[in-house]
Design a protein around this motif. Structure first.
Motif, PDB file in Angstrom:
ATOM      1  N   HIS A  76       8.769   5.501 -17.414  1.00  0.00           N
ATOM      2  CA  HIS A  76      10.542   4.732 -16.846  1.00  0.00           C
ATOM      3  C   HIS A  76      10.687   5.149 -15.643  1.00  0.00           C
ATOM      4  N   SER A  77       8.780   4.805 -15.425  1.00  0.00           N
ATOM      5  CA  SER A  77       8.358   5.127 -13.533  1.00  0.00           C
ATOM      6  C   SER A  77       9.826   3.789 -12.322  1.00  0.00           C
ATOM      7  N   ARG A  78       9.723   4.339 -11.579  1.00  0.00           N
ATOM      8  CA  ARG A  78      10.640   2.904 -11.204  1.00  0.00           C
ATOM      9  C   ARG A  78       9.844   2.739  -9.915  1.00  0.00           C
ATOM     10  N   LEU A  79       8.836   3.198  -9.778  1.00  0.00           N
ATOM     11  CA  LEU A  79       7.524   2.918  -8.914  1.00  0.00           C
ATOM     12  C   LEU A  79       7.116   1.975  -9.697  1.00  0.00           C
ATOM     13  N   PHE A  80       6.943   0.158  -8.821  1.00  0.00           N
ATOM     14  CA  PHE A  80       6.097  -0.383  -9.644  1.00  0.00           C
ATOM     15  C   PHE A  80       5.473  -1.645  -8.562  1.00  0.00           C
ATOM     16  N   MET A  81       3.922  -1.326  -9.395  1.00  0.00           N
ATOM     17  CA  MET A  81       3.112  -2.491  -8.018  1.00  0.00           C
ATOM     18  C   MET A  81       2.772  -3.681  -8.652  1.00  0.00           C
ATOM     19  N   LEU A  82       3.005  -4.811  -8.023  1.00  0.00           N
ATOM     20  CA  LEU A  82       2.300  -6.206  -8.211  1.00  0.00           C
ATOM     21  C   LEU A  82       1.471  -6.575  -7.510  1.00  0.00           C
ATOM     22  N   GLU A  83       0.602  -7.120  -7.465  1.00  0.00           N
ATOM     23  CA  GLU A  83      -0.840  -8.225  -7.050  1.00  0.00           C
ATOM     24  C   GLU A  83      -0.833  -7.415  -5.383  1.00  0.00           C
ATOM     25  N   GLY A  84      -0.469  -5.868  -5.029  1.00  0.00           N
ATOM     26  CA  GLY A  84      -0.334  -5.383  -4.126  1.00  0.00           C
ATOM     27  C   GLY A  84       0.207  -4.882  -3.445  1.00  0.00           C
ATOM     28  N   HIS A  85       1.204  -5.922  -4.086  1.00  0.00           N
ATOM     29  CA  HIS A  85       3.261  -5.045  -3.857  1.00  0.00           C
ATOM     30  C   HIS A  85       4.035  -4.258  -3.938  1.00  0.00           C
ATOM     31  N   PRO A  86       4.265  -3.295  -3.407  1.00  0.00           N
ATOM     32  CA  PRO A  86       4.476  -1.895  -3.887  1.00  0.00           C
ATOM     33  C   PRO A  86       6.157  -2.163  -3.968  1.00  0.00           C
ATOM     34  N   PHE A  87       7.174  -2.279  -5.170  1.00  0.00           N
ATOM     35  CA  PHE A  87       8.420  -2.451  -5.804  1.00  0.00           C
ATOM     36  C   PHE A  87       9.088  -1.542  -5.540  1.00  0.00           C
ATOM     37  N   ARG A  88      10.755  -1.946  -4.450  1.00  0.00           N
ATOM     38  CA  ARG A  88      11.411  -0.448  -4.339  1.00  0.00           C
ATOM     39  C   ARG A  88      12.792  -0.860  -5.169  1.00  0.00           C
ATOM     40  N   THR A  89      13.008  -1.646  -5.479  1.00  0.00           N
ATOM     41  CA  THR A  89      14.884  -1.600  -6.078  1.00  0.00           C
ATOM     42  C   THR A  89      14.381  -2.456  -7.570  1.00  0.00           C
ATOM     43  N   VAL A  90      13.416  -3.211  -8.202  1.00  0.00           N
ATOM     44  CA  VAL A  90      12.986  -3.886  -9.354  1.00  0.00           C
ATOM     45  C   VAL A  90      12.217  -3.058 -10.123  1.00  0.00           C
ATOM     46  N   TYR A  91      11.937  -2.363 -11.398  1.00  0.00           N
ATOM     47  CA  TYR A  91      11.101  -2.179 -11.862  1.00  0.00           C
ATOM     48  C   TYR A  91      11.295  -2.671 -13.462  1.00  0.00           C
TER      49      TYR A  91
END
Ligand code: SF4
Length: 301
Positions: free
Chosen positions: A11-26
């Motif tokens: 349940h990591s809060r760190l998520f990356m999509l198409e090179g975009h690091p997410f900060r608030t949504v996971y």
């Protein structure tokens, strides 16, 4: 390679999509939601008025770097990117969630949870309103229709106007649920497990008001700690369970609208060493004892 089991545990809060690091949504795969859950973390400073011994948030690690955008804009940008990627299929092609079978790919909820108590985050009201509007805007588009869920220790709902706001946004303006934490109903064990800055008596009095006003699902984390014989060790037993059952039974008798009671144990590594999962048999035995309550008591070992 990711598996359903490894995704349940992550349940990591760190998520990356198409090179975009997410900060608030996971995105996470949630046992208790029954599929994908999109978490919203408003507590980028990891602020919480509890310090639960099982909390996954490692507060020794420096707070997350603030995003260049304010929280509201950051959440809405990331939510938009994530749902577009889900609608187009990119999400499943390019992330570990591609390992999910079809029946687990539906988004069940957008959940306010994160690295602290969401109702105490300054942006809680404006973001919850915007997310409700985002969900309403997706109705009828043929895609998935998640509910809005609040996962809370309840303390931000003690003021009456906070309960009114939460009822309006989470329950009246569209489908939603409130999941309310109750890990201990005994002062000593509450202090040991939740290590809250809010005194036990104030918490119990405030939760009485919350369940009188709002329909909730109760969630109780049950854990053991340390090894038997060690000075600080703890085994969840009658001293934990009897006051919990008495408290929840009392709420039911006073007419609280409780949808379900979740008894669950540790599924992911907590930040604190020594926290241990309890055997499923103990959870099931207690659920049987509570079976006369007028709502389901569900076990998530
Ligand atoms: S209330 Fe939630 S975020 Fe706060 S310490 Fe407990 S588990 Fe962690």
């Amino acid at each position: 390679m990711a598996t359903v089991a490894s995704l349940h545990a992550d349940h990591s809060r760190l998520f990356m999509l198409e090179g975009h690091p997410f900060r608030t949504v996971y995105p996470v795969l949630s046992r208790r939601s029954g599929g994908l859950s999109i978490g919203i973390n408003l507590n980028l400073d990891k602020g919480c008025n509890f310090d639960c011994i099982y909390c996954q948030v490692d507060r020794m690690v420096p707070e997350m770097e603030m995003k260049r955008l304010p929280v509201l804009e950051g959440v809405m940008e990331e939510l938009g990117l994530l749902f577009s990627a889900m609608d187009s299929g990119t999400f499943f092609r390019e992330t570990s969630f591609g390992a999910l079978p079809q029946e687990l790919r539906a988004v069940k909820d957008i959940a306010f949870s994160g690295d602290g108590e969401p109702t105490l985050a300054p942006a809680f009201r404006e973001v919850s309103l915007a997310v409700r509007q985002f969900l309403s805007g997706r109705e009828g588009d043929g895609g998935s229709h998640p509910i809005l869920r609040l996962i809370t220790n309840g303390s931000g709902l003690f003021p009456r106007d906070a309960r009114l706001w939460t009822r309006k946004i989470f329950l009246e303006e569209g489908p939603g649920e409130i999941w309310l934490k109750l890990d201990a109903a005994d002062r000593k064990l509450f202090d040991f497990i939740n290590r809250s800055r809010v005194p036990f008596e104030r918490m119990m009095q405030g939760l009485d008001q919350v369940v009188a006003d709002l329909p909730v699902t109760i969630q109780t984390m049950i854990l053991d700690y340390g090894s038997p014989g060690e000075a600080e060790s703890f085994t969840a037993g009658r001293d934990l369970w009897d006051p919990l059952l008495e408290k929840v039974s009392g709420w039911a008798k006073m007419g609280a609208r409780i949808g379900a009671w979740h008894l669950y144990s540790v599924a992911r590594s907590p930040a604190m060493e020594g926290v241990r999962k309890v055997p499923v048999e103990r959870l099931e035995a207690w659920a049987r004892e509570a079976s006369s309550l007028p709502f389901p008591v569900l076990v998530f070992p």
